[in-house]
Scaffold this motif. Structure first.
Motif, short mmCIF file in Angstrom:
data_model
loop_
_atom_site.label_atom_id
_atom_site.label_comp_id
_atom_site.label_asym_id
_atom_site.label_seq_id
_atom_site.Cartn_x
_atom_site.Cartn_y
_atom_site.Cartn_z
N SER A 223 56.00 -44.52 -36.34
CA SER A 223 56.92 -43.97 -35.33
C SER A 223 56.23 -43.01 -34.19
N GLY A 224 56.87 -42.78 -33.22
CA GLY A 224 56.13 -42.07 -32.21
C GLY A 224 56.84 -41.55 -31.04
N HIS A 225 56.54 -40.31 -30.63
CA HIS A 225 57.31 -39.95 -29.41
C HIS A 225 56.38 -39.48 -28.32
N ILE A 226 56.74 -39.42 -27.08
CA ILE A 226 56.27 -38.71 -25.82
C ILE A 226 56.55 -37.40 -26.11
N LEU A 227 55.64 -36.37 -26.09
CA LEU A 227 55.87 -34.81 -26.43
C LEU A 227 56.02 -34.06 -24.95
N THR A 228 55.04 -34.49 -24.21
CA THR A 228 55.25 -33.76 -23.06
C THR A 228 54.85 -34.79 -21.89
N PRO A 229 55.43 -34.66 -20.66
CA PRO A 229 56.06 -33.50 -20.21
C PRO A 229 57.68 -33.19 -20.79
N SER A 230 58.32 -34.32 -21.39
CA SER A 230 59.68 -34.37 -21.85
C SER A 230 59.39 -35.09 -22.94
N LYS A 231 60.37 -34.48 -24.06
CA LYS A 231 60.44 -35.44 -25.43
C LYS A 231 61.16 -36.36 -25.52
N GLN A 232 60.70 -37.80 -25.86
CA GLN A 232 61.47 -39.04 -25.79
C GLN A 232 60.74 -39.84 -26.75
N PRO A 233 61.57 -40.89 -27.26
CA PRO A 233 61.00 -41.54 -28.03
C PRO A 233 59.90 -42.64 -27.62
N LEU A 234 58.87 -43.30 -28.52
CA LEU A 234 57.87 -44.19 -28.17
C LEU A 234 57.89 -45.02 -29.11
N HIS A 235 58.51 -46.38 -28.53
CA HIS A 235 58.47 -47.52 -29.27
C HIS A 235 57.10 -48.23 -29.68
N ASP B 20 55.63 -48.83 -19.21
CA ASP B 20 56.17 -48.64 -17.62
C ASP B 20 56.33 -47.03 -17.76
N GLN B 21 57.05 -46.55 -18.69
CA GLN B 21 57.65 -45.03 -18.55
C GLN B 21 56.43 -44.09 -18.33
N ILE B 22 55.31 -44.49 -19.20
CA ILE B 22 54.26 -43.88 -19.28
C ILE B 22 53.71 -43.78 -17.96
N ALA B 23 53.54 -44.89 -17.57
CA ALA B 23 52.72 -45.01 -16.23
C ALA B 23 53.51 -44.32 -14.86
N ARG B 24 54.79 -44.47 -15.08
CA ARG B 24 55.56 -43.37 -13.96
C ARG B 24 55.11 -42.14 -14.29
N LEU B 25 55.06 -41.79 -15.51
CA LEU B 25 54.62 -40.01 -15.51
C LEU B 25 53.58 -39.82 -15.15
N ILE B 26 52.40 -40.63 -15.51
CA ILE B 26 50.98 -40.37 -14.80
C ILE B 26 50.98 -40.28 -13.48
N ALA B 27 51.79 -41.39 -12.82
CA ALA B 27 51.64 -41.15 -11.52
C ALA B 27 52.52 -40.25 -10.95
N GLY C 138 51.59 -37.32 -11.88
CA GLY C 138 50.60 -36.21 -12.14
C GLY C 138 50.84 -35.32 -13.25
N GLU C 139 51.52 -35.76 -14.14
CA GLU C 139 52.01 -35.20 -15.45
C GLU C 139 50.88 -35.43 -16.59
N GLN C 140 50.58 -34.35 -17.28
CA GLN C 140 49.77 -34.80 -18.41
C GLN C 140 50.55 -35.20 -19.59
N VAL C 141 50.59 -36.56 -20.07
CA VAL C 141 51.34 -37.01 -21.10
C VAL C 141 50.65 -36.76 -22.62
N THR C 142 51.58 -36.08 -23.49
CA THR C 142 50.75 -35.97 -24.66
C THR C 142 51.80 -36.63 -25.57
N VAL C 143 51.06 -37.49 -26.61
CA VAL C 143 52.15 -38.19 -27.35
C VAL C 143 51.69 -37.85 -29.12
N HIS C 144 52.80 -38.09 -29.91
CA HIS C 144 52.78 -37.96 -31.09
C HIS C 144 53.01 -39.16 -32.03
N ILE C 145 51.96 -39.84 -32.54
CA ILE C 145 52.21 -41.18 -33.35
C ILE C 145 51.99 -40.73 -34.88
#
Ligand SMILES: [Zn+2]
Length: 464
Positions: free
Chosen positions: A102-114, A230-237, A239-246
């Protein structure tokens, strides 16, 4: 005089190439070929086989109870279909299980990560792994990162594979899967994540084999679905720091044991020489292994059966359903070891392991003196809309790689249309509904024509 020359015309008019082909097969043999082709095109057998395997057994990860059921299923089917010899040969492999992911994107906004664990991956801690990710577009970029620069981070490779009929995007993409975790760990990363090796727009992550290296720390190793990538690539574009939980929970169970399941139609005059029809019986655990490689199992079993039903060839046709292909071609490696002193008995080898779309081209990799036989086979594949590629440099399927290394067997490719194959490959979406029965029939007919003619040619096909 004029009358005589007209009578002689058909023979005299044959080009030298056609003449050489005509010497390999009698008119009667070509009639048998046409009958086999037609019989296979009208038969439901390959569909019945793949439906039975994927429904009654389902996924077939090596070493599982389902894998054992698949071995018993295959042996029983060969016997039911009346193969002359049916036997099992042991195969060993690293036994690995997936229990949770299982996984989630935690920052900048919590959402599921498949996501899905890659084969052979170690577990995260029981409560998972949380870390910022560092994006690299390619494995080469990750390789260029300074040592220690990824301490405390998850390395993320965002490489997109391209779509093409022959699947040429897979090779470059798969490098990031097989060795990405090793490179990431060498740079200090505590986890490795990659865009799936996939052409799909669907939200399924694609699993697949990966490996660790002695002396390099083993870090959790996952692939994410393309829309999530694609979602992660957009968040990084942005300028956000993306933190994930796996959180992945897996287990290394040491060496496992399974079997290559083999069925043979014995040749009537040269039984020791044989055509090898290959596929693999194992599959990943997420789907039901319909395209990869239930279809190949069904095509090769049915093709040999169709030949036997119409005309027994001079040489044997041996169908080998290899074990543990997905974890590293283990069944094929063990077969080559066990048969190393008799690999030159193989007169032609081909593997069906590229889904269930139509065969569009036929190609050989044989000694030049055997090309007349190849051209004669190609001629009989034309009614199935199979083109001939004359380059004579075919690569077989994955299980034939150990045979290619041994360099003693003529290799053939019945190229399947793989345009859509990597939409489903190694996902939960690899299920029976993706197979179109009429395409399966065309495949089966192509393999049956190839197997019969290679087994019944006047001369033995020689390796390069
Ligand atoms: Zn496969």
């Amino acid at each position: 005089m004029k009358f005589v020359s007209l009578l002689a015309l058909p023979l005299l008019a044959l080009a030298p190439i056609q003449q050489a082909a005509a010497e390999q097969f009698t008119t009667e043999q070509l009639q048998h070929t046409a009958q086999i082709r037609q019989h296979a095109q009208n038969s439901e057998l390959s569909w019945q086989l793949v439906e039975s395997l994927t429904t009654e057994v389902g996924p077939r990860l090596p070493g599982t109870e389902n894998d054992k059921k698949a071995v018993a299923w295959a042996k029983a089917q060969f016997e039911r279909l009346g193969f002359d010899k049916v036997w099992l040969e042991k195969a060993h492999f690293p036994h690995w299980r997936r229990y949770h992911e299982s996984g989630h994107i935690l920052t900048p906004s919590k959402q599921p990560l498949h996501l899905t664990a890659l084969g052979n991956s170690v577990s995260t801690a029981k409560d998972g792994l949380t870390a910022p990710i560092v994006l690299f577009e390619t494995l080469a970029e990750l390789q260029a990162a300074p040592a220690g620069s990824l301490a405390g981070k998850i390395a993320y490779v965002n490489y997109r594979m391209n779509r093409d009929i022959d699947g040429n995007g897979y090779g470059p993409a798969v490098k990031a899967r097989s060795s990405g975790a090793v490179v990431a760990a060498q740079k200090g990363a505590i986890g490795y994540m990659m865009r799936s090796v996939s052409t799909s727009h669907h939200r399924f992550a694609h699993t697949g084999g990966s490996h660790y290296k002695e002396g390099v720390s083993k870090i959790p190793n996952v692939a994410i679905a393309n829309p999530d990538a694609d979602q992660i690539a957009r968040l990084i574009a942005l300028g956000e720091q993306v933190t994930v939980h796996i959180n992945i929970q897996t287990e290394d169970l040491g060496q496992g044991e399974s079997y290559n399941v083999i069925g043979e139609i014995t040749g009537h005059s040269k039984p020791d020489e044989y055509v090898l029809l290959a596929s693999h019986l194992d599959s990943w655990d997420l789907g039901t292994g319909a395209l990869d490689d239930g279809a190949g199992v069904a095509i090769t079993m049915a093709a040999a059966k169709h030949v036997a039903a119409m005309k027994r060839p001079q040489r044997s046709i041996r169908v080998v359903l290899f074990a543990a292909e997905e974890l590293g071609l283990w069944g094929a490696k063990d077969y080559v070891k066990a048969h190393s002193d008799e690999l030159d008995h193989i007169v032609a080898a081909a593997e069906s392991d590229f889904g269930a779309d139509v065969v569009y081209a036929f190609e050989s990799n044989v000694h030049a003196q055997s090309l007349p036989i190849v051209r004669a086979i190609a001629e009989q594949l034309k009614p199935l809309d199979v083109a001939y590629i004359g380059a004579n440099s075919a690569r077989g399927g994955p299980d034939l790689i150990p045979f290619e290394r041994a360099q003693s067997s003529p290799i053939f490719a019945l190229h399947q249309d793989g345009t859509d194959y990597f939409d489903y490959h190694h996902t939960a979406d690899d299920t029976l509904d993706k197979i179109e029965p009429h395409k399966l029939k065309q495949n089966t007919a192509a393999y049956a024509v190839f197997a019969y003619m290679a087994a019944d040619a006047k001369d033995k096909i020689q390796a390069k």
